[in-house]
Design a protein around this motif. Structure first.
Motif, PDB file in Angstrom:
ATOM      1  N   VAL A  39     -39.688  42.991  95.010  1.00 26.19           N
ATOM      2  CA  VAL A  39     -38.379  43.620  95.379  1.00 26.19           C
ATOM      3  C   VAL A  39     -37.442  44.118  95.059  1.00 26.19           C
ATOM      4  O   VAL A  39     -37.803  44.140  93.575  1.00 26.19           O
ATOM      5  CB  VAL A  39     -37.634  42.156  95.556  1.00 26.19           C
ATOM      6  CG1 VAL A  39     -38.512  40.770  96.318  1.00 26.19           C
ATOM      7  CG2 VAL A  39     -37.713  41.209  94.467  1.00 26.19           C
ATOM      8  N   GLY A  40     -36.571  44.513  95.422  1.00 23.82           N
ATOM      9  CA  GLY A  40     -34.895  45.476  94.758  1.00 23.82           C
ATOM     10  C   GLY A  40     -34.710  44.294  93.871  1.00 23.82           C
ATOM     11  O   GLY A  40     -34.850  43.697  93.209  1.00 23.82           O
ATOM     12  N   THR A  41     -33.127  44.839  94.332  1.00 22.63           N
ATOM     13  CA  THR A  41     -31.850  43.986  93.712  1.00 22.63           C
ATOM     14  C   THR A  41     -31.720  43.266  94.516  1.00 22.63           C
ATOM     15  O   THR A  41     -30.792  42.109  94.377  1.00 22.63           O
ATOM     16  CB  THR A  41     -30.990  45.475  93.173  1.00 22.63           C
ATOM     17  OG1 THR A  41     -30.250  45.772  94.035  1.00 22.63           O
ATOM     18  CG2 THR A  41     -31.604  45.665  91.865  1.00 22.63           C
ATOM     19  N   SER A  42     -32.252  42.969  95.666  1.00 23.31           N
ATOM     20  CA  SER A  42     -31.733  41.983  96.374  1.00 23.31           C
ATOM     21  C   SER A  42     -33.057  41.227  96.677  1.00 23.31           C
ATOM     22  O   SER A  42     -33.813  42.336  97.140  1.00 23.31           O
ATOM     23  CB  SER A  42     -30.276  42.362  97.410  1.00 23.31           C
ATOM     24  OG  SER A  42     -31.176  42.785  97.913  1.00 23.31           O
ATOM     25  N   LEU A  74     -29.405  39.826  93.430  1.00 22.55           N
ATOM     26  CA  LEU A  74     -30.726  39.490  92.369  1.00 22.55           C
ATOM     27  C   LEU A  74     -30.475  40.857  91.041  1.00 22.55           C
ATOM     28  O   LEU A  74     -30.800  40.901  90.171  1.00 22.55           O
ATOM     29  CB  LEU A  74     -32.035  39.422  92.592  1.00 22.55           C
ATOM     30  CG  LEU A  74     -33.043  38.955  93.757  1.00 22.55           C
ATOM     31  CD1 LEU A  74     -34.425  39.251  94.223  1.00 22.55           C
ATOM     32  CD2 LEU A  74     -32.534  37.096  93.494  1.00 22.55           C
ATOM     33  N   GLY A  75     -28.772  41.658  91.241  1.00 19.66           N
ATOM     34  CA  GLY A  75     -28.524  42.408  90.195  1.00 19.66           C
ATOM     35  C   GLY A  75     -28.112  41.204  89.068  1.00 19.66           C
ATOM     36  O   GLY A  75     -28.454  40.724  88.923  1.00 19.66           O
ATOM     37  N   GLY A  76     -28.187  41.911  87.878  1.00 23.91           N
ATOM     38  CA  GLY A  76     -28.082  41.789  86.615  1.00 23.91           C
ATOM     39  C   GLY A  76     -30.275  41.344  86.317  1.00 23.91           C
ATOM     40  O   GLY A  76     -30.600  41.220  85.189  1.00 23.91           O
ATOM     41  N   PHE A  77     -31.209  40.770  87.238  1.00 26.70           N
ATOM     42  CA  PHE A  77     -32.441  40.934  86.612  1.00 26.70           C
ATOM     43  C   PHE A  77     -33.117  42.013  87.168  1.00 26.70           C
ATOM     44  O   PHE A  77     -32.962  42.323  88.033  1.00 26.70           O
ATOM     45  CB  PHE A  77     -32.695  39.585  87.539  1.00 26.70           C
ATOM     46  CG  PHE A  77     -31.716  38.508  86.642  1.00 26.70           C
ATOM     47  CD1 PHE A  77     -32.214  37.288  86.253  1.00 26.70           C
ATOM     48  CD2 PHE A  77     -30.927  38.102  87.951  1.00 26.70           C
ATOM     49  CE1 PHE A  77     -31.121  35.844  85.726  1.00 26.70           C
ATOM     50  CE2 PHE A  77     -29.773  36.885  86.872  1.00 26.70           C
ATOM     51  CZ  PHE A  77     -30.152  36.492  86.570  1.00 26.70           C
TER      52      PHE A  77
END
Length: 169
Positions: A90-93, A138-141
């Motif tokens: 997945v991307g950042t979301s 999911l930003g930051g991971f």
């Protein structure tokens, strides 16, 4: 008299079917099917599992837990990180789709990576439709992550639990 006998016989014939219908809906609830949660991977045969493969919607336990198996020892293998769970890229979301086989009024859905809550979606104390999708930031991971999703029920003291393995970034 003949009508009473026919009515009694009809009722007796329909009773087993009625009980089967009620039993089937009462024992089912909900889980994440996309991206495939650990219980969805079991149900699909992607990973070899025990009885959860037959009832992926049944990972129910008291509210407030932080385990993939919801405190249910029969499904403890869902918390075993060494089973070879497949991670979805997945991307950042990411969008998570829940499938419900029995509707409960909903307090909210919570999403965690590690001890960090990365998302919460209000259920507005309403019964959800058969499928619900949430887009979670999911930003930051980055890298391989295990996301814990919790469906908090408004009309019981329980919640439903699902873990999804992700490759973020």
């Amino acid at each position: 008299m003949k009508k009473k006998i026919i009515a009694a016989a009809s009722g007796a014939a329909l009773a087993p079917a009625f009980v089967v219908v009620l039993a089937g809906t009462a024992s089912a609830h909900g889980y994440i099917n996309s991206p495939p949660s650990r219980q969805a991977q079991c149900a699909q045969g992607t990973v070899q599992c025990g009885s959860i493969k037959y009832e992926p919607q049944s990972v129910e336990g008291p509210k407030g837990l932080r385990s993939c198996h919801g405190g249910n020892s029969a499904f403890a293998e869902l918390s075993d990180d060494s089973k070879g769970w497949r991670a979805t890229s997945v991307g950042t979301s990411a969008s998570f789709t829940w499938t419900f086989t029995a509707a409960h009024r909903t307090s909210n859905w919570e999403y965690y990576i590690g001890g960090t809550r990365v998302g919460v979606v209000s259920g507005n104390n309403a019964q959800p439709p058969r499928n619900v999708t949430h887009n979670i930031n999911l930003g930051g991971f980055t890298g391989r992550q295990k996301l814990l999703a919790i469906w908090n029920i408004a009309d019981t003291s329980n919640a439903f639990y699902a873990c999804v393995d992700l490759q973020v970034g």
